[in-house]
Design an enzyme around this catalytic site. Structure first.
Site, PDB file in Angstrom:
ATOM      1  N   HIS A 115       0.885  -1.542  -0.265  1.00  0.00           N
ATOM      2  CA  HIS A 115       0.010   0.045   0.561  1.00  0.00           C
ATOM      3  C   HIS A 115       1.299   1.181  -0.303  1.00  0.00           C
ATOM      4  O   HIS A 115      -0.181   2.085  -0.045  1.00  0.00           O
ATOM      5  CB  HIS A 115      -1.331   0.074   1.179  1.00  0.00           C
ATOM      6  CG  HIS A 115      -0.699   0.244   2.919  1.00  0.00           C
ATOM      7  ND1 HIS A 115      -0.219  -0.395   3.294  1.00  0.00           N
ATOM      8  CD2 HIS A 115      -0.066   1.469   2.647  1.00  0.00           C
ATOM      9  CE1 HIS A 115       0.615  -0.517   4.372  1.00  0.00           C
ATOM     10  NE2 HIS A 115       0.793   1.385   4.251  1.00  0.00           N
ATOM     11  N   ASP A 145       0.263  -7.481   1.753  1.00  0.00           N
ATOM     12  CA  ASP A 145       0.563  -6.111   1.604  1.00  0.00           C
ATOM     13  C   ASP A 145       2.209  -6.409   1.889  1.00  0.00           C
ATOM     14  O   ASP A 145       2.852  -5.209   2.487  1.00  0.00           O
ATOM     15  CB  ASP A 145       0.075  -5.443   3.036  1.00  0.00           C
ATOM     16  CG  ASP A 145      -0.263  -4.176   2.950  1.00  0.00           C
ATOM     17  OD1 ASP A 145       0.028  -3.396   1.526  1.00  0.00           O
ATOM     18  OD2 ASP A 145      -0.459  -3.907   4.180  1.00  0.00           O
ATOM     19  N   SER A 219       4.232   2.112   8.238  1.00  0.00           N
ATOM     20  CA  SER A 219       4.409   1.365   7.065  1.00  0.00           C
ATOM     21  C   SER A 219       5.484   0.833   5.991  1.00  0.00           C
ATOM     22  O   SER A 219       5.610   1.995   5.518  1.00  0.00           O
ATOM     23  CB  SER A 219       3.572   1.434   5.958  1.00  0.00           C
ATOM     24  OG  SER A 219       1.976   1.416   6.802  1.00  0.00           O
TER      25      SER A 219
END
Length: 463
Positions: A115, A145, A219
């Site tokens: 992402h 992911d 992230s």
């Protein structure tokens, strides 16, 4: 008022209210010295030496996504001619920030989250020494992911991958990343739980849960053990407010490493299948099958010539365990099926006719339909299409994903990007690759695709 402003005001107020008492207390007692470097001949423990080794391997990632946007008025020839507007699309540029971890200094491979780079046209990487580099996308896997990018391999530092299966609840861990754009931020905590799953919209799940502070921008960053080895890739937080509340999740390094190797080798990830369909065990079904009510996944279909058929699974079997781990519902079984490597032996604990039995099946590769764009329509040349993945289905998407777009191809010129999801053709919804194939077989005069890229949906006119 910004968060920083609020923080400053709170600190100032605290100092103002306690200033007199603090000064009085200072006058009445000896000044306190800083912590001594040595106590009873022993140096105080510090994470600094380990962090100094690891932080050069943690990078800041910035990605840009260019989206063509047309105003309906600009499609009117009279309007363009009367107002002298050039016949060209407008463009919207979206940016996102995240983190990444260098795992191969010799080849410049960087692990991050899908992402963080999904649909990006430009990916920039900033190293801890201030260098800014342009990265190439190697491959992405939305279902876990995980993404791999590559940067020029010049004077890089890498972190080694630990065996995350050896982690225990209570082990100390350190999270390193770029939350809110604050480069090289380090936080510490413990492993709060292992094997977390059941989180909505996050695909195949086997997360490490930690209370080390993880915030937006972390992230793709590193979760390391006290030896400075990578045990996880930070990927998500649970937060009602959007900030850290002590519940963060990381992809185990063993899983991320397996996905990375497949992405480097082939650009895609292949997953295994038992060849069964299931549903959750309800009290009514449990009574009908004469099994205890509670947890489990009921087999509703066994595909012919499948691993399940070879292992002797039957309709009505209730799967309650996989390789010694409990199966609470069909999602648990599907999750385990998608994360185990192809070719592995899977031990299934099954309730059948009121008794418990065990069967062993060998996981086989799942057939995923795909098609080359050139074979569908010349205007799609250079793109590879496939049915969407598990994570996208959980997010409610229906359509076809673009698995790959060749550099300089017609598809790239038409603004198609790897990771895009095609949800409609000429404003007709599609749910699968078969739908896309059927609509393009008609050779329509115009080819208008409805694309979902990240959180945005827009039209792309293929020419």
């Amino acid at each position: 008022m910004s968060s920083l402003t609020r923080l400053v005001l709170v600190s100032t107020l605290t100092l103002g209210l306690g200033a007199a008492a603090g000064l009085l207390a200072t006058a009445q007692r000896p000044a306190q010295a800083a912590l001594p470097p040595v106590v009873d001949g022993q140096a105080l423990p510090s994470l600094a030496p380990m962090i100094e080794r690891v932080t050069p391997a943690v990078v800041n990632i910035s990605s840009k996504t260019h989206t063509r946007v047309r105003d309906p008025l600009l499609d009117d020839p009279f309007f363009r001619r009367f107002f002298g507007v050039p016949n060209m699309p407008q463009e919207r540029v979206e940016q996102s920030l995240g983190s990444g971890v260098i795992v191969d200094a010799a080849k410049g491979y960087v692990l991050t989250n899908n992402h963080v780079v999904q649909g990006a046209d430009d990916i920039g990487v900033t190293l801890s020494d201030g260098r800014s580099l342009k990265a190439k996308l190697v491959g992405t896997d939305p279902d876990t992911d995980v993404a791999v990018i590559q940067i020029p391999a010049e004077n890089l530092k890498a972190v080694s991958l630990a065996d995350s299966t050896r982690l225990r609840v209570g082990d100390f861990v350190v999270a390193i990343g770029n939350p809110f754009g604050l480069n090289q931020t380090v936080t510490s905590g413990i492993v709060s739980a292992l094997g977390r799953s059941g989180l909505r919209g996050l695909g195949y799940q086997n997360f490490i849960q930690t209370d080390a502070s993880i915030n937006p921008g972390n992230s793709g960053g590193a979760l390391v053990n006290l030896n400075g080895e990578l045990v996880g890739i930070n990927t998500a937080i649970f937060s009602p407010s959007g900030g850290n509340v002590g519940i963060g999740f990381a992809i185990p390094s063993t899983l991320a490493g397996d996905v990375m190797q497949q992405l480097i080798k082939t650009g895609t990830v292949k997953r295994g299948s038992l060849g069964i369909e299931t549903q959750n065990l309800t009290p009514d079904i449990a009574q009908m099958l004469d099994v205890p009510a509670g947890r489990g996944a009921v087999v509703t279909r066994v595909q012919s010539d499948s691993a399940a058929e070879a292992a002797g699974l039957r309709l009505g079997d209730v799967v309650v365990g996989v390789n010694g781990k409990p199966v609470n519902d069909q999602q648990d079984l599907h999750n385990a099926e998608g994360l185990l490597p192809i070719g592995s032996d899977v031990e299934l604990k099954v309730l059948r006719d009121g008794r418990e039995t065990t069967v062993t099946a060998k996981l086989v590769g799942r057939n995923t339909a795909s098609a080359e764009g050139q074979n569908l329509d010349p205007r799609l040349g250079g793109a590879q299409f496939a049915d969407i993945g598990e994570r996208q289905r959980q997010q409610g998407l229906r359509g076809v994903t673009i698995a790959r777009v060749a550099n300089g191809s017609r598809a790239e010129t038409n603004n198609l990007r790897s990771g895009d999801v095609v949800v409609a053709v000429n404003q007709v919804d599609i749910r699968s690759l078969d739908d896309l194939t059927a609509l393009t077989k008609r050779r329509p005069r115009q080819l208008l695709l409805t694309i979902v890229r990240g959180q945005n949906a827009f039209f792309v006119m293929c020419e």
